[in-house]
Design a protein around this motif. Sequence first.
Motif, PDB file in Angstrom:
ATOM      1  N   PHE A  45       2.155   6.210  -7.287  1.00  0.00           N
ATOM      2  CA  PHE A  45       1.024   6.112  -7.920  1.00  0.00           C
ATOM      3  C   PHE A  45       1.305   6.764  -9.315  1.00  0.00           C
ATOM      4  O   PHE A  45       0.762   6.405 -10.217  1.00  0.00           O
ATOM      5  N   LEU A  93      -3.800  -0.486  -7.578  1.00  0.00           N
ATOM      6  CA  LEU A  93      -4.135   0.928  -7.736  1.00  0.00           C
ATOM      7  C   LEU A  93      -5.184   1.094  -8.796  1.00  0.00           C
ATOM      8  O   LEU A  93      -5.077   0.877  -9.992  1.00  0.00           O
ATOM      9  N   LYS A 131      -7.370   4.429 -10.525  1.00  0.00           N
ATOM     10  CA  LYS A 131      -7.345   5.938 -10.753  1.00  0.00           C
ATOM     11  C   LYS A 131      -8.749   6.486 -10.824  1.00  0.00           C
ATOM     12  O   LYS A 131      -8.853   7.651 -11.270  1.00  0.00           O
ATOM     13  N   ILE A 142      -6.096   3.180  -3.343  1.00  0.00           N
ATOM     14  CA  ILE A 142      -4.973   2.178  -3.226  1.00  0.00           C
ATOM     15  C   ILE A 142      -5.742   0.981  -2.304  1.00  0.00           C
ATOM     16  O   ILE A 142      -6.272   1.423  -1.225  1.00  0.00           O
ATOM     17  N   ALA A 169      -6.001   8.617  -6.766  1.00  0.00           N
ATOM     18  CA  ALA A 169      -6.016   7.257  -6.947  1.00  0.00           C
ATOM     19  C   ALA A 169      -6.643   6.806  -5.662  1.00  0.00           C
ATOM     20  O   ALA A 169      -6.568   7.532  -4.424  1.00  0.00           O
ATOM     21  N   LEU A 192       2.452   1.720  -3.407  1.00  0.00           N
ATOM     22  CA  LEU A 192       1.617   2.377  -4.484  1.00  0.00           C
ATOM     23  C   LEU A 192       1.054   4.011  -4.260  1.00  0.00           C
ATOM     24  O   LEU A 192       0.937   4.679  -5.225  1.00  0.00           O
ATOM     25  N   LYS A 193       1.132   4.094  -3.029  1.00  0.00           N
ATOM     26  CA  LYS A 193       0.614   5.428  -2.528  1.00  0.00           C
ATOM     27  C   LYS A 193       1.855   6.494  -2.825  1.00  0.00           C
ATOM     28  O   LYS A 193       1.598   7.587  -3.418  1.00  0.00           O
ATOM     29  N   ASN A 225       0.821  -1.312   0.083  1.00  0.00           N
ATOM     30  CA  ASN A 225      -0.064  -0.101   0.053  1.00  0.00           C
ATOM     31  C   ASN A 225       0.805   1.218   0.009  1.00  0.00           C
ATOM     32  O   ASN A 225       0.655   2.350  -0.756  1.00  0.00           O
TER      33      ASN A 225
END
Length: 228
Positions: free
Chosen positions: A32, A68, A70, A126, A124, A28-29, A25
């Motif tokens: 992104f 992820l 969007k 996640i 986004a 990806l945060k 997490n």
Amino acid sequence: MMTILNWKYKTKYHYYLVDSIPSTNTFLKDNFNEYPDNTILIALKQTAGRGRYDRVWRSDNDIMFSILLKTNGNYEIITPLAICMALDSFGINAGIKWPNDIYLNDKKLAGILIEDVFQLKFEASIIGIGINMTDKESVDGIGLNKDIDRYDLIDSIMKKFDKLNKLNHDELINLYRKRNIVYNKKVYYKDKIYTAKDIDIDGHLILNNEDGNIIVSSDEINIKESLI
Ligand code: BTN
């Protein structure tokens, strides 16, 4: 080292696999912008896995991945449903404990951590998912304890996720209410004891005691600490 998985199933998702990472997490945060919509990052090990309410998520050889996305969606409802429906097809009948824990035989089997990124506007979502493969005695967690291929399960979850993502809010809430196991559980809220009665159309929990009903959202109450 991140590997792009040569995913054996036909899908719109971009799959990445990493041996070890602090948290899928968090990665990806933080990154992104470098990854496309519909990226899925699977980790074999996390060294700083995170749960809801800033808890630590410990796992060994379990299923850990983050999605992820969007575009914004009803992911708090869709994700637990997708997990339960996928598990059905592997012969495991799990339930949702409001708001979005997955339970089997009254023990926690899987957890979901959804984090949104805003930079002036929505950027986004996640969605992090952790599923126990084996029992976790120290936290009273239960595992799948079945020889299930993690990639088959992830693929199945995402197929259910895509189907659910096409439903409207009312259809989703109805499925979500049916799948919940929270009803009649005792809950502490602001020093009083209530019984969980129902889930309303907005996904809020309806609690009852001798004074009547109150409605709480998942931000207001941490049910794990609240169940007697
Ligand atoms: C919870 O029940 O509190 C949520 C647990 C979520 C754990 C998953 S494992 C993959 C992803 N990466 C994280 O650091 N957390 C989520």
